[in-house]
Design a protein around this motif. Structure first.
Motif, PDB file in Angstrom:
ATOM      1  N   ASP A 146       0.630  -1.304   0.355  1.00 59.53           N
ATOM      2  CA  ASP A 146      -0.289  -0.251   0.554  1.00 59.53           C
ATOM      3  C   ASP A 146       1.204   1.265   0.017  1.00 59.53           C
ATOM      4  O   ASP A 146       1.914   1.124   0.712  1.00 59.53           O
ATOM      5  N   GLY A 147       0.739   2.230  -0.785  1.00 60.04           N
ATOM      6  CA  GLY A 147       1.656   3.177  -0.967  1.00 60.04           C
ATOM      7  C   GLY A 147       1.509   3.785  -2.589  1.00 60.04           C
ATOM      8  O   GLY A 147       0.867   3.574  -3.505  1.00 60.04           O
ATOM      9  N   THR A 148       2.687   4.507  -2.422  1.00 58.38           N
ATOM     10  CA  THR A 148       2.896   5.135  -4.235  1.00 58.38           C
ATOM     11  C   THR A 148       4.003   4.232  -4.605  1.00 58.38           C
ATOM     12  O   THR A 148       4.305   2.572  -4.304  1.00 58.38           O
ATOM     13  N   PRO A 149       3.504   3.980  -6.426  1.00 65.00           N
ATOM     14  CA  PRO A 149       3.681   2.898  -6.270  1.00 65.00           C
ATOM     15  C   PRO A 149       5.107   2.615  -6.660  1.00 65.00           C
ATOM     16  O   PRO A 149       5.839   1.997  -6.287  1.00 65.00           O
ATOM     17  N   VAL A 150       6.114   4.142  -6.947  1.00 65.23           N
ATOM     18  CA  VAL A 150       7.382   3.970  -6.995  1.00 65.23           C
ATOM     19  C   VAL A 150       7.917   4.387  -5.509  1.00 65.23           C
ATOM     20  O   VAL A 150       7.626   5.250  -4.838  1.00 65.23           O
ATOM     21  N   LEU A 151       8.386   4.050  -5.150  1.00 71.51           N
ATOM     22  CA  LEU A 151       9.286   4.259  -3.121  1.00 71.51           C
ATOM     23  C   LEU A 151      10.605   4.331  -3.428  1.00 71.51           C
ATOM     24  O   LEU A 151      11.148   3.639  -4.169  1.00 71.51           O
ATOM     25  N   ASP A 152      10.884   5.455  -2.722  1.00 70.04           N
ATOM     26  CA  ASP A 152      12.504   6.132  -2.632  1.00 70.04           C
ATOM     27  C   ASP A 152      12.226   6.843  -2.119  1.00 70.04           C
ATOM     28  O   ASP A 152      11.976   8.398  -2.044  1.00 70.04           O
ATOM     29  N   ALA A 163      22.705  13.855  15.977  1.00 68.89           N
ATOM     30  CA  ALA A 163      22.925  12.944  14.823  1.00 68.89           C
ATOM     31  C   ALA A 163      21.894  12.154  14.368  1.00 68.89           C
ATOM     32  O   ALA A 163      20.525  12.241  15.249  1.00 68.89           O
ATOM     33  N   ALA A 164      21.839  11.909  12.686  1.00 66.14           N
ATOM     34  CA  ALA A 164      21.047  11.819  12.254  1.00 66.14           C
ATOM     35  C   ALA A 164      21.158  10.102  11.173  1.00 66.14           C
ATOM     36  O   ALA A 164      20.746  10.996  10.583  1.00 66.14           O
ATOM     37  N   PRO A 165      21.162   9.539  11.694  1.00 64.02           N
ATOM     38  CA  PRO A 165      21.604   8.083  10.979  1.00 64.02           C
ATOM     39  C   PRO A 165      20.182   7.917   9.633  1.00 64.02           C
ATOM     40  O   PRO A 165      19.771   7.260  10.504  1.00 64.02           O
ATOM     41  N   GLN A 166      20.773   7.862   8.803  1.00 61.95           N
ATOM     42  CA  GLN A 166      19.323   7.234   7.647  1.00 61.95           C
ATOM     43  C   GLN A 166      19.694   5.422   6.632  1.00 61.95           C
ATOM     44  O   GLN A 166      21.213   5.357   6.685  1.00 61.95           O
ATOM     45  N   VAL A 167      18.665   5.236   6.511  1.00 60.86           N
ATOM     46  CA  VAL A 167      18.612   4.020   5.911  1.00 60.86           C
ATOM     47  C   VAL A 167      17.860   4.355   3.726  1.00 60.86           C
ATOM     48  O   VAL A 167      16.802   5.020   4.754  1.00 60.86           O
ATOM     49  N   ARG A 168      18.323   4.397   3.313  1.00 59.83           N
ATOM     50  CA  ARG A 168      17.205   4.762   1.871  1.00 59.83           C
ATOM     51  C   ARG A 168      16.740   3.702   1.629  1.00 59.83           C
ATOM     52  O   ARG A 168      17.031   2.276   2.131  1.00 59.83           O
ATOM     53  N   VAL A 169      15.391   3.750   1.406  1.00 57.74           N
ATOM     54  CA  VAL A 169      14.121   2.377   0.864  1.00 57.74           C
ATOM     55  C   VAL A 169      13.635   2.390  -0.088  1.00 57.74           C
ATOM     56  O   VAL A 169      13.054   3.535  -0.427  1.00 57.74           O
ATOM     57  N   THR A 170      14.366   1.421  -1.070  1.00 59.18           N
ATOM     58  CA  THR A 170      13.879   1.444  -2.200  1.00 59.18           C
ATOM     59  C   THR A 170      12.749   0.604  -2.759  1.00 59.18           C
ATOM     60  O   THR A 170      13.534  -0.824  -2.310  1.00 59.18           O
ATOM     61  N   ALA A 171      11.510   0.528  -3.408  1.00 60.94           N
ATOM     62  CA  ALA A 171      11.050  -0.656  -4.042  1.00 60.94           C
ATOM     63  C   ALA A 171      10.041  -0.043  -4.989  1.00 60.94           C
ATOM     64  O   ALA A 171       9.697   0.846  -5.468  1.00 60.94           O
ATOM     65  N   ASN A 172       8.918  -1.440  -6.034  1.00 62.22           N
ATOM     66  CA  ASN A 172       8.155  -0.907  -7.012  1.00 62.22           C
ATOM     67  C   ASN A 172       7.227  -1.359  -6.405  1.00 62.22           C
ATOM     68  O   ASN A 172       7.133  -2.981  -5.455  1.00 62.22           O
ATOM     69  N   ARG A 173       6.611  -0.535  -5.667  1.00 59.85           N
ATOM     70  CA  ARG A 173       5.278  -1.631  -4.991  1.00 59.85           C
ATOM     71  C   ARG A 173       4.072  -2.161  -6.474  1.00 59.85           C
ATOM     72  O   ARG A 173       3.607  -1.591  -7.309  1.00 59.85           O
ATOM     73  N   ILE A 174       3.630  -3.647  -6.297  1.00 58.21           N
ATOM     74  CA  ILE A 174       2.957  -3.992  -7.341  1.00 58.21           C
ATOM     75  C   ILE A 174       2.008  -4.825  -6.743  1.00 58.21           C
ATOM     76  O   ILE A 174       2.465  -5.506  -5.473  1.00 58.21           O
ATOM     77  N   ILE A 175       0.809  -6.028  -7.736  1.00 57.95           N
ATOM     78  CA  ILE A 175      -0.396  -5.976  -6.642  1.00 57.95           C
ATOM     79  C   ILE A 175      -0.793  -7.699  -7.769  1.00 57.95           C
ATOM     80  O   ILE A 175      -0.600  -6.696  -9.219  1.00 57.95           O
ATOM     81  N   GLY A 176      -0.568  -8.762  -7.001  1.00 54.15           N
ATOM     82  CA  GLY A 176      -0.612  -9.826  -7.805  1.00 54.15           C
ATOM     83  C   GLY A 176      -2.616  -9.974  -8.800  1.00 54.15           C
ATOM     84  O   GLY A 176      -3.145  -9.683  -7.979  1.00 54.15           O
ATOM     85  N   TRP A 177      -1.981 -10.358 -10.198  1.00 57.07           N
ATOM     86  CA  TRP A 177      -3.356 -10.944 -11.250  1.00 57.07           C
ATOM     87  C   TRP A 177      -3.728 -11.730 -10.165  1.00 57.07           C
ATOM     88  O   TRP A 177      -3.064 -13.071 -10.531  1.00 57.07           O
ATOM     89  N   VAL A 178      -5.053 -11.921  -9.405  1.00 59.48           N
ATOM     90  CA  VAL A 178      -5.088 -13.233  -9.078  1.00 59.48           C
ATOM     91  C   VAL A 178      -6.200 -14.061 -10.646  1.00 59.48           C
ATOM     92  O   VAL A 178      -6.945 -14.845  -9.673  1.00 59.48           O
ATOM     93  N   PHE A 179      -7.036 -13.136 -11.445  1.00 61.57           N
ATOM     94  CA  PHE A 179      -7.504 -13.887 -12.002  1.00 61.57           C
ATOM     95  C   PHE A 179      -7.657 -14.416 -13.144  1.00 61.57           C
ATOM     96  O   PHE A 179      -6.570 -14.374 -13.941  1.00 61.57           O
ATOM     97  N   VAL A 180      -8.228 -16.198 -13.405  1.00 63.85           N
ATOM     98  CA  VAL A 180      -7.324 -16.851 -14.651  1.00 63.85           C
ATOM     99  C   VAL A 180      -8.399 -16.189 -15.407  1.00 63.85           C
ATOM    100  O   VAL A 180      -9.375 -16.081 -15.213  1.00 63.85           O
ATOM    101  N   PRO A 181      -7.668 -17.269 -16.409  1.00 65.72           N
ATOM    102  CA  PRO A 181      -8.228 -17.091 -18.057  1.00 65.72           C
ATOM    103  C   PRO A 181      -9.460 -18.146 -18.031  1.00 65.72           C
ATOM    104  O   PRO A 181      -8.637 -18.891 -17.524  1.00 65.72           O
TER     105      PRO A 181
END
Length: 571
Positions: A146-152, A163-181
């Motif tokens: 859930d959230g923005t399609p492209v996460l960065d 002090a403010a240490p950081q972790v960079r998180v990158t991802a592409n959010r996708i949803i499974g297509w669960v309907f069969v033909p």
């Protein structure tokens, strides 16, 4: 006699013996020397006075403190990770992050910033939180679909002292297509290459591939009923323009061994299927109508009989569960739903794969004049077309009885339709490998017509290089032209000879004699020759090829290609 240099020592009045003192020092009075303790003072000596540390002739010194190993690891806040690349996120992904206070005194965490929609950090009390000296705490960083399609984004642990240490998180959010033909109409797959062709007026071509891998699309008919239709309505409303985890429907299989929750291995078949290391796979209920019972997993490595996963399965899956390879895809266009009833809808859906779809390229093993031969016979259950094209230029001023037509190249090129039908994964893989080798319109291979083009009417000895055939007008119309000078002689025992016609003569009104470029090596007779066909060096006439999957990959698939003659063998 040797001369020796030396000095006479004398004891001073204070009782100090020093060989370096001169004789004149005997007149010195007792020296007041401080002692470490009263016990060390000689009777009549000086009084014990503490003059330490002693400073004499002081002067300023310029310098700088050098860094040490201590400074490289302490006096700061450490994180165990600098960045997390989650790739395609289709389910909750949790990664542990350790935070270490490397100060020799306590530090206070005041906040954790960067928690966008779908990102949570858990495992410790909420800030403000005191970190003791040299204390390490472990957090769980979770990302949901859930959230923005492209996460960065950056997750920041903010401490009171700055002090403010950081972790960079990158991802592409996708949803499974669960309907069969709906397999009643099958599934269409389209592969599209791109070729730049420079053609001369003599039909000589220079061809250049513009894509390293083809674009890939799937089309199918889908039915949704009841709750599945409601779920589909919400999915298309909120996610239609985003990324989907698309199951490759023809590559379905049912797992023979159940997979427990927390498993990192899925026993299955992997040969000739579209699994890839670092890609995705979908576990889905064996009930085709249950779209709510599915899980997408991430593949680490692929074995011959199993998939090794990067993260464990979240639930148990029994034997008989459907397993699909998965590719990232987008809807080609918004589907139009046809409402059959208030609970049932049908629609045509088309997906475009957005990741490279590589496949091993392989040409046929049989070679003729250094190029492969497409020896496999086409499917003839339906009519096959065959035509000839010329490079014609038409000039029409509008007033003449007929336009002026010029044959620019002065030659013709055949265009053949080849229809392919295969059953089983091995045959499908071989056909796909051939298409990947052809690269659309770039590469060429020899293509027999697989028709009865020449009729042998005499016996030709094995040492002979000529054959007598029924008259067909070859000497007059086809001699030494591309597309009509190479032949394939198929024998009754299944073997085949490939020869080039170097000359021909008309023996009579019913017989033509053809001279070949090599001896036959076997005796040729009407009884031993099954068919003699012309061969042309051809490329695909289109960069787009469709494969119609009538069933899954263990069943039947069909494909058609148009092949166009080229002059590559003349240069």
């Amino acid at each position: 006699m040797a001369a020796l240099a030396g000095a006479v020592t004398h004891e001073t009045l204070a009782g100090i013996v020093n060989p370096l003192l001169t004789v004149a020092h005997h007149a010195y009075t007792a020296t007041q020397i401080p002692y470490e303790s009263d016990g060390m003072r000689r009777p009549g000596g000086s009084v014990l006075i503490a003059h330490w540390p002693v400073e004499a002739n002081g002067r300023p010194l310029a310098g700088a403190r050098c860094s040490a190993w201590l400074d490289d690891y302490y006096y700061r806040i450490h994180l165990s990770l600098e960045g997390i690349d989650l790739g395609n996120v289709v389910s909750i992904q949790t990664t542990p992050v350790q935070v270490w206070n490397a100060w020799f005194e306590p530090r206070t965490l005041t906040a954790i910033d960067g928690l966008d929609e779908g990102i949570t950090v858990s495992g410790q009390p909420a800030p403000p939180l005191l970190f003791a000296a040299l204390q390490e705490r472990s957090y769980d960083l979770s990302v949901t679909p859930d959230g923005t399609p492209v996460l960065d984004t950056y997750i920041t642990w903010v401490f009171a002292h700055g002090a403010a240490p950081q972790v960079r998180v990158t991802a592409n959010r996708i949803i499974g297509w669960v309907f069969v033909p709906d397999w009643a109409e099958g599934v269409n797959e389209r592969l599209a290459w791109a070729t730049d062709i420079l053609s001369s007026e003599s039909m000589v071509e220079q061809r250049r591939a513009l894509r390293s891998a083809p674009r890939r699309e799937f089309e199918a008919t889908v039915y949704a009923d009841g709750r599945e239709r409601q779920y589909l309505d919400m999915l298309l409303f909120g996610w239609s323009a985003r990324m989907w985890a698309l199951p490759i429907f023809p590559d379905i299989q049912q797992i023979a061994i159940g997979v427990p929750a927390g498993a990192l291995v899925i026993p299955c078949t992997t040969e000739h299927l579209d699994f890839r290391a670092g890609g995705l796979a979908m576990l889905r209920s064996h009930d085709a109508g249950d779209v709510f019972d599915a899980e997408v997993v991430e593949i680490d490595t692929i074995g011959s009989t199993s998939l090794m996963l990067k993260r464990a399965t979240q639930r148990a899956w029994p034997a008989g569960t459907r397993l699909y390879p998965v590719r990232s895809a987008q809807l080609r266009e918004a589907p139009v739903l046809s409402r059959i009833t208030d609970k049932l809808s049908s629609f045509e859906v088309g997906f475009r794969i957005v990741e490279p779809s590589d496949f091993p390229a392989a040409a046929p093993a049989l070679l003729y004049r250094g190029r492969p031969v497409l020896a496999a016979r086409p499917d003839e259950s339906q009519e096959l077309t065959h035509e000839f094209v010329r490079l014609l230029a038409e000039l029409d001023n509008g007033t003449a009885a007929a336009p002026l037509v010029t044959d620019v190249a002065g030659r013709t090129m055949p265009v053949l339709l080849h229809r392919w039908v295969a059953s089983g994964r091995a045959d499908r893989a071989a056909w796909r490998s051939l298409l990947y080798w052809l690269r659309g319109r770039q590469r060429a291979l020899w293509v027999p017509t697989h028709a009865d083009d020449l009729t042998l009417i005499g016996i030709a000895p094995e040492t002979s290089s000529t054959i007598d055939v029924a008259y067909l007008g070859y000497t007059r119309f086809g001699q030494a032209h591309s597309g009509r000078r190479d032949i394939r002689i198929e024998l009754a025992d299944g073997t085949a000879l490939h020869r080039r016609i170097t000359g021909s003569t008309e023996v009579s009104g019913t017989v033509e004699r053809m001279v070949l470029d090599a001896a036959h090596g076997v005796v040729l007779s009407p009884a031993t020759v099954a068919r003699i066909s012309f061969m042309s060096l051809c490329r695909l006439d289109s960069d787009s090829v469709e494969i119609h999957h009538l069933t899954d990959s263990e069943g039947v698939a069909q494909s058609e290609i148009l092949l166009r003659g080229v002059r590559d063998d003349e240069f």
